[in-house]
Design a protein around this motif. Structure first.
Motif, PDB file in Angstrom:
ATOM      1  N   ALA A 133      -7.411   0.772  -1.949  1.00 10.16           N
ATOM      2  CA  ALA A 133      -7.591  -0.526  -2.597  1.00 10.16           C
ATOM      3  C   ALA A 133      -8.457  -0.397  -3.847  1.00 10.16           C
ATOM      4  CB  ALA A 133      -8.209  -1.521  -1.618  1.00 10.16           C
ATOM      5  N   ALA A 134      -9.506   0.434  -3.752  1.00  8.69           N
ATOM      6  CA  ALA A 134     -10.377   0.619  -4.911  1.00  8.69           C
ATOM      7  C   ALA A 134      -9.622   1.303  -6.047  1.00  8.69           C
ATOM      8  CB  ALA A 134     -11.602   1.441  -4.515  1.00  8.69           C
ATOM      9  N   GLY A 135      -8.781   2.297  -5.702  1.00  6.97           N
ATOM     10  CA  GLY A 135      -8.033   3.001  -6.735  1.00  6.97           C
ATOM     11  C   GLY A 135      -7.020   2.115  -7.433  1.00  6.97           C
ATOM     12  N   ALA A 136      -6.423   1.189  -6.682  1.00 10.67           N
ATOM     13  CA  ALA A 136      -5.415   0.292  -7.259  1.00 10.67           C
ATOM     14  C   ALA A 136      -6.012  -1.007  -7.761  1.00 10.67           C
ATOM     15  CB  ALA A 136      -4.335  -0.002  -6.214  1.00 10.67           C
ATOM     16  N   ARG A 137      -7.321  -1.166  -7.593  1.00 11.50           N
ATOM     17  CA  ARG A 137      -8.028  -2.396  -7.977  1.00 11.50           C
ATOM     18  C   ARG A 137      -7.349  -3.618  -7.364  1.00 11.50           C
ATOM     19  NH1 ARG A 137     -11.968  -1.520 -11.135  1.00 11.50           N
ATOM     20  NH2 ARG A 137     -12.225  -3.726 -11.667  1.00 11.50           N
ATOM     21  N   THR A 138      -7.172  -3.557  -6.045  1.00 13.32           N
ATOM     22  CA  THR A 138      -6.575  -4.668  -5.320  1.00 13.32           C
ATOM     23  C   THR A 138      -7.403  -4.944  -4.072  1.00 13.32           C
ATOM     24  OG1 THR A 138      -4.497  -5.526  -4.400  1.00 13.32           O
ATOM     25  CG2 THR A 138      -5.054  -3.251  -3.877  1.00 13.32           C
ATOM     26  N   GLN A 139      -7.135  -6.030  -3.392  1.00 11.71           N
ATOM     27  CA  GLN A 139      -7.901  -6.374  -2.193  1.00 11.71           C
ATOM     28  C   GLN A 139      -7.289  -5.721  -0.970  1.00 11.71           C
ATOM     29  OE1 GLN A 139      -5.821 -10.726  -1.613  1.00 11.71           O
ATOM     30  NE2 GLN A 139      -7.884 -10.510  -0.880  1.00 11.71           N
ATOM     31  N   VAL A 167      -0.473  -4.237   3.516  1.00 12.15           N
ATOM     32  CA  VAL A 167       0.166  -3.052   2.935  1.00 12.15           C
ATOM     33  C   VAL A 167      -0.868  -1.945   2.751  1.00 12.15           C
ATOM     34  CG1 VAL A 167       1.477  -2.144   0.982  1.00 12.15           C
ATOM     35  CG2 VAL A 167       1.901  -4.474   1.796  1.00 12.15           C
ATOM     36  N   VAL A 168      -2.051  -2.308   2.294  1.00 11.99           N
ATOM     37  CA  VAL A 168      -3.119  -1.317   2.118  1.00 11.99           C
ATOM     38  C   VAL A 168      -3.523  -0.721   3.465  1.00 11.99           C
ATOM     39  CG1 VAL A 168      -5.466  -0.937   1.262  1.00 11.99           C
ATOM     40  CG2 VAL A 168      -3.957  -2.513   0.079  1.00 11.99           C
ATOM     41  N   LEU A 169      -3.551  -1.534   4.510  1.00 12.17           N
ATOM     42  CA  LEU A 169      -3.916  -1.028   5.832  1.00 12.17           C
ATOM     43  C   LEU A 169      -2.873  -0.034   6.334  1.00 12.17           C
ATOM     44  CD1 LEU A 169      -5.761  -1.007   8.264  1.00 12.17           C
ATOM     45  CD2 LEU A 169      -4.648  -3.087   9.097  1.00 12.17           C
ATOM     46  N   LEU A 170      -1.579  -0.346   6.176  1.00 14.01           N
ATOM     47  CA  LEU A 170      -0.534   0.600   6.575  1.00 14.01           C
ATOM     48  C   LEU A 170      -0.638   1.879   5.761  1.00 14.01           C
ATOM     49  CD1 LEU A 170       1.990   1.285   8.218  1.00 14.01           C
ATOM     50  CD2 LEU A 170       3.352   0.112   6.475  1.00 14.01           C
ATOM     51  N   LEU A 171      -0.928   1.733   4.473  1.00 18.58           N
ATOM     52  CA  LEU A 171      -1.109   2.898   3.615  1.00 18.58           C
ATOM     53  C   LEU A 171      -2.301   3.733   4.076  1.00 18.58           C
ATOM     54  CD1 LEU A 171      -0.299   4.479   1.106  1.00 18.58           C
ATOM     55  CD2 LEU A 171      -1.609   2.862  -0.276  1.00 18.58           C
ATOM     56  N   VAL A 220       3.705   7.509   1.428  1.00 17.45           N
ATOM     57  CA  VAL A 220       2.422   7.134   0.842  1.00 17.45           C
ATOM     58  C   VAL A 220       2.599   6.726  -0.616  1.00 17.45           C
ATOM     59  CG1 VAL A 220       0.138   7.988   0.164  1.00 17.45           C
ATOM     60  CG2 VAL A 220       1.071   8.546   2.427  1.00 17.45           C
ATOM     61  N   ALA A 221       3.329   7.533  -1.359  1.00 15.07           N
ATOM     62  CA  ALA A 221       3.520   7.225  -2.785  1.00 15.07           C
ATOM     63  C   ALA A 221       4.337   5.945  -2.963  1.00 15.07           C
ATOM     64  CB  ALA A 221       4.216   8.402  -3.476  1.00 15.07           C
ATOM     65  N   ARG A 222       5.328   5.755  -2.144  1.00 15.25           N
ATOM     66  CA  ARG A 222       6.169   4.566  -2.286  1.00 15.25           C
ATOM     67  C   ARG A 222       5.393   3.308  -1.923  1.00 15.25           C
ATOM     68  NH1 ARG A 222      11.499   6.459   0.895  1.00 15.25           N
ATOM     69  NH2 ARG A 222      12.207   4.320   0.430  1.00 15.25           N
ATOM     70  N   LEU A 223       4.547   3.390  -0.914  1.00 15.89           N
ATOM     71  CA  LEU A 223       3.718   2.230  -0.566  1.00 15.89           C
ATOM     72  C   LEU A 223       2.677   1.961  -1.654  1.00 15.89           C
ATOM     73  CD1 LEU A 223       3.033   2.555   3.271  1.00 15.89           C
ATOM     74  CD2 LEU A 223       4.348   0.784   2.124  1.00 15.89           C
ATOM     75  N   ALA A 224       2.075   3.018  -2.174  1.00 19.88           N
ATOM     76  CA  ALA A 224       1.059   2.846  -3.211  1.00 19.88           C
ATOM     77  C   ALA A 224       1.650   2.158  -4.436  1.00 19.88           C
ATOM     78  CB  ALA A 224       0.466   4.196  -3.604  1.00 19.88           C
ATOM     79  N   GLY A 225       2.932   2.402  -4.702  1.00 18.64           N
ATOM     80  CA  GLY A 225       3.571   1.747  -5.817  1.00 18.64           C
ATOM     81  C   GLY A 225       3.803   0.271  -5.598  1.00 18.64           C
ATOM     82  N   ARG A 226       3.696  -0.182  -4.347  1.00 16.39           N
ATOM     83  CA  ARG A 226       3.896  -1.601  -4.039  1.00 16.39           C
ATOM     84  C   ARG A 226       2.592  -2.392  -4.068  1.00 16.39           C
ATOM     85  NH1 ARG A 226       8.304  -4.083  -4.550  1.00 16.39           N
ATOM     86  NH2 ARG A 226       7.500  -5.631  -3.071  1.00 16.39           N
ATOM     87  N   LEU A 227       1.459  -1.738  -4.330  1.00 13.30           N
ATOM     88  CA  LEU A 227       0.171  -2.446  -4.294  1.00 13.30           C
ATOM     89  C   LEU A 227       0.023  -3.296  -5.550  1.00 13.30           C
ATOM     90  CD1 LEU A 227      -2.268   0.312  -2.978  1.00 13.30           C
ATOM     91  CD2 LEU A 227      -1.067  -1.463  -1.685  1.00 13.30           C
ATOM     92  N   PRO A 228      -0.152  -4.605  -5.393  1.00 11.44           N
ATOM     93  CA  PRO A 228      -0.354  -5.470  -6.566  1.00 11.44           C
ATOM     94  C   PRO A 228      -1.774  -5.329  -7.088  1.00 11.44           C
ATOM     95  CG  PRO A 228      -0.475  -6.771  -4.557  1.00 11.44           C
ATOM     96  CD  PRO A 228      -0.145  -5.357  -4.131  1.00 11.44           C
ATOM     97  N   ALA A 243      -5.151  -6.360  -8.671  1.00 10.73           N
ATOM     98  CA  ALA A 243      -5.877  -7.630  -8.719  1.00 10.73           C
ATOM     99  C   ALA A 243      -6.652  -7.785 -10.019  1.00 10.73           C
ATOM    100  CB  ALA A 243      -6.831  -7.739  -7.545  1.00 10.73           C
ATOM    101  N   GLY A 244      -6.895  -6.653 -10.700  1.00  8.98           N
ATOM    102  CA  GLY A 244      -7.651  -6.741 -11.952  1.00  8.98           C
ATOM    103  C   GLY A 244      -9.103  -7.072 -11.705  1.00  8.98           C
ATOM    104  N   HIS A 245      -9.615  -8.055 -12.385  1.00 12.04           N
ATOM    105  CA  HIS A 245     -11.025  -8.462 -12.238  1.00 12.04           C
ATOM    106  C   HIS A 245     -11.097  -9.703 -11.365  1.00 12.04           C
ATOM    107  CE1 HIS A 245     -12.379  -5.534 -15.201  1.00 12.04           C
ATOM    108  NE2 HIS A 245     -11.331  -5.894 -15.935  1.00 12.04           N
ATOM    109  N   PRO A 246     -12.164  -9.892 -10.560  1.00 12.45           N
ATOM    110  CA  PRO A 246     -13.337  -9.028 -10.432  1.00 12.45           C
ATOM    111  C   PRO A 246     -13.012  -7.719  -9.715  1.00 12.45           C
ATOM    112  CG  PRO A 246     -13.404 -10.741  -8.785  1.00 12.45           C
ATOM    113  CD  PRO A 246     -12.233 -11.053  -9.669  1.00 12.45           C
ATOM    114  N   PRO A 247     -13.964  -6.768  -9.718  1.00  9.24           N
ATOM    115  CA  PRO A 247     -13.702  -5.483  -9.060  1.00  9.24           C
ATOM    116  C   PRO A 247     -13.383  -5.692  -7.579  1.00  9.24           C
ATOM    117  CG  PRO A 247     -16.041  -5.734  -9.567  1.00  9.24           C
ATOM    118  CD  PRO A 247     -15.325  -6.823 -10.283  1.00  9.24           C
TER     119      PRO A 247
END
Length: 604
Positions: A453-459, A463-467, A488-496, A498-502
């Motif tokens: 989640a931190a790498g993709a800047r998303t909450q 999907v993140v939990l399954l990843l 793993v790569a295909r799921l990571a590509g589905r992470l939306p 979030a941008g800011h805030p961190p």
């Protein structure tokens, strides 16, 4: 017990009074007798009984007990139907003692005694001021929840047989048959409360609950009887309940197994205790914390105890929280743990120890200083607060051992609890109460999910939990998705994004929280102390997350297919190296261990 706690109640006699509270003034004895205009009125006036002398007997409090002495009365004073010898006129009294003066019979009772009336019948009983899960698991104390139950016929006619029922809200009930009674007759009864363990285990805060009595469904009259039902992790610290502290020692708790997993079960207790101390001192990050607040504090000493998972969740605990954990580790290792509570000058403090050799014949609870030398010579001790991170308390093993010995040599010993002796008397360990703890696999998956989640800047979301499960190598998840390439790569590509805030400031998604709550509920329903990977996977497939559904479509594995694969995997025999099998093997019951089947406070 303070002398103000006692009362005299009338069992037989022509007096108008039913109850005489015993005054608290310690400066003079209490006079029992019959009123005379020429003399000062007696403290306990038993007029109009003319067989009672004007100055019949005196009653006084000394050395923690009541004593009575006949003052040369005409008709004497019988104690429990026994006439004291002339050369030993003073007699000690205990709650339940009867005193006969003339035609009057009095009963000395404690504050736990109650009398209710129904027509011509009186029902008398003693009720424990508190009830909690620990008392329910202590056989010596279960019988004292409702005790000394007596029915008396106060009328001049016979009473018919009846059904007596007792109800303590949702926590327990009892029923017994009351036989027909002759005029003036009394009959002792037995009515054991059948307790609802699930209701007591679910109790998270204490509060009052009224005990209701009825004869043939007709409520009895009298002062309400209230019992404080404590939370599942609250200890009733009244002296009569000290033994129940042993129930909070949980040798089969999963976190205890985690601590003891690399410690030799055949090692001397000194090495076992030292190994537990070093592990908690070096690997755990605990701090000294005050006792958690107790809501609706009853008029009884109550100590809220952090069980091992609660201690970890809070990041630390009091001295008694820590010694309970240490004692559980020693018991799981097959040792005979001891808990000593000392008075450091108005404040209680607890230290932990263990007998150096197999020790039999000790009382479960030794009150007072007793044989201090045997405790110092026959057991090894340490002060558990030395393992916390606070500079004011933190110390090495040798200093923790020296601190415990100093307390045992210099301070007043309030009581010493021998866990093995308490077990032999029927004081079982509490089952795992509260929320199951996350297993190591699930914790690693959460850590991996946070990193993703931190790498993709998303909450954090489903999907993140399954990843996270896949990225951490969770074995069951990898097995059911083994045919999916580059999952793993295909799921990571589905992470939306979030941008800011961190992302560190974003709360987890509603569906992520639902998954964890559902997984814990499933683990508890199955009686598992661990939230396993399979519980998280099942919860993921149950929570209606559209984002997860779309991610699974990308992987080409619909929810129903995953459900079927997971069901097949769960139906397979438990692998001997699986996480749950390892835990059950490490935490299985040992000799002297409790089952895991399903004043002032001890703090510093």
């Amino acid at each position: 017990m303070a002398r103000a706690d006692f009362r005299l109640v009338r069992l037989r006699g022509a007096q108008l009074n039913d109850i005489w509270p015993l005054p608290t003034d310690p400066r003079r004895p209490l006079l029992l007798g019959r009123r005379d205009r020429r003399l000062a009125a007696p403290d306990i006036d038993l007029s109009p009984d003319r067989r009672v002398s004007r100055r019949h007997a005196r009653l006084w409090w000394t050395d923690g007990e009541w004593q009575i002495e006949d003052l040369g009365s005409t008709n004497g004073t019988l104690i429990d139907d026994w006439l004291p010898a002339a050369d030993r006129p003073r007699t000690s009294l205990a709650p339940g003692s009867t005193i006969q003066l003339g035609e009057t019979v009095l009963l000395l009772v404690s504050p736990d005694w109650h009398r209710l009336r129904g027509d011509s019948l009186a029902i008398e009983l003693e009720v424990s001021p508190t009830l909690n899960l620990a008392l329910a698991y202590c056989a010596p104390l279960r019988e004292t929840l409702v005790s000394h139950l007596v029915a008396r016929n106060w009328s001049a006619e016979c009473t018919a047989a009846a059904r007596l029922s007792l109800s303590l809200g949702p926590f327990g009930e009892a029923e017994t048959r009351l036989p027909a009674l002759e005029p003036g007759q009394a009959r002792a009864l037995t009515a054991r409360l059948h307790l609802d363990m699930e209701a007591l285990e679910a109790r998270v805060e204490g509060g009052p609950c009224r005990l209701r009595l009825a004869l043939d469904d007709r409520p009895l009259d009298g002062e309400p009887i209230e019992c404080w039902v404590l939370a599942h992790n609250e200890w009733s610290a009244v002296e009569a309940h000290w033994i129940s502290l042993a129930s909070f020692v949980q040798p089969n708790h999963p976190l205890v197994a985690e601590v003891t997993g690399r410690i030799g079960h055949d090692a001397p207790v000194e090495r076992q205790l030292a190994a537990v101390y070093r592990h908690l001192h070096d690997a755990w990050h605990l701090t000294y914390r005050l006792e958690p607040p107790t809501a609706n504090q009853p008029d009884q000493p109550v100590q809220k105890i952090r069980l091992p998972h609660q201690l970890v969740a809070a990041g630390g605990g009091t001295c008694i929280d820590l010694v309970v954990l240490f004692a559980a580790c020693l018991e799981q290792l097959g040792a005979q743990p001891l808990i000593a509570v000392v008075d450091t000058g108005g404040v209680w403090h607890a230290v932990v120890g263990g007998w150096r050799t197999e020790h039999g014949g000790s009382p479960a609870v030794a009150v007072g200083d007793g044989d201090r030398r045997a405790l110092l010579d026959g057991a090894t001790w340490l002060d558990a607060t030395g393992c916390v991170r606070d500079p004011a308390y933190r110390c090495d093993l040798e200093a923790a051992q020296a601190a415990a010995l100093a307390h045992l040599r210099q301070d007043q010993i309030v009581f010493v609890l021998d866990i093995a002796a308490a077990r032999s008397e029927g004081c079982a360990a509490l089952p795992f109460a509260g929320e199951p703890v996350l297993s190591q696999v699930v914790r690693l998956a959460q850590k991996a999910a946070r990193a993703q989640a931190a790498g993709a800047r998303t909450q954090l979301g489903t999907v993140v939990l399954l990843l996270g499960l896949l990225a951490s190598g969770a074995p069951l998840t990898c097995r059911v998705l083994a045919d999916v390439e580059d999952a793993v790569a295909r799921l990571a590509g589905r992470l939306p994004a979030a941008g800011h805030p961190p992302p560190s400031s974003l709360p987890p998604s509603r569906h992520y929280t639902q998954v964890l709550h559902l997984a814990r509920a499933q683990a508890k329903q199955e009686g598992s102390p661990l939230v396993l990977e399979q519980h998280v996977l099942e919860a993921l497939l149950e929570v209606p997350s559209q984002a997860l559904s779309q991610a699974l479509e990308v992987l080409g594995v619909p929810r129903q297919v995953l459900r079927e694969r997971l069901a097949d995997a769960r139906g397979a025999p438990l692998a001997p190296d699986s996480e749950l099998a390892t835990f059950l093997s490490a935490a299985g019951p040992r000799s002297g261990s409790g089952s895991s089947s399903h004043g002032r406070r001890a703090r510093r």
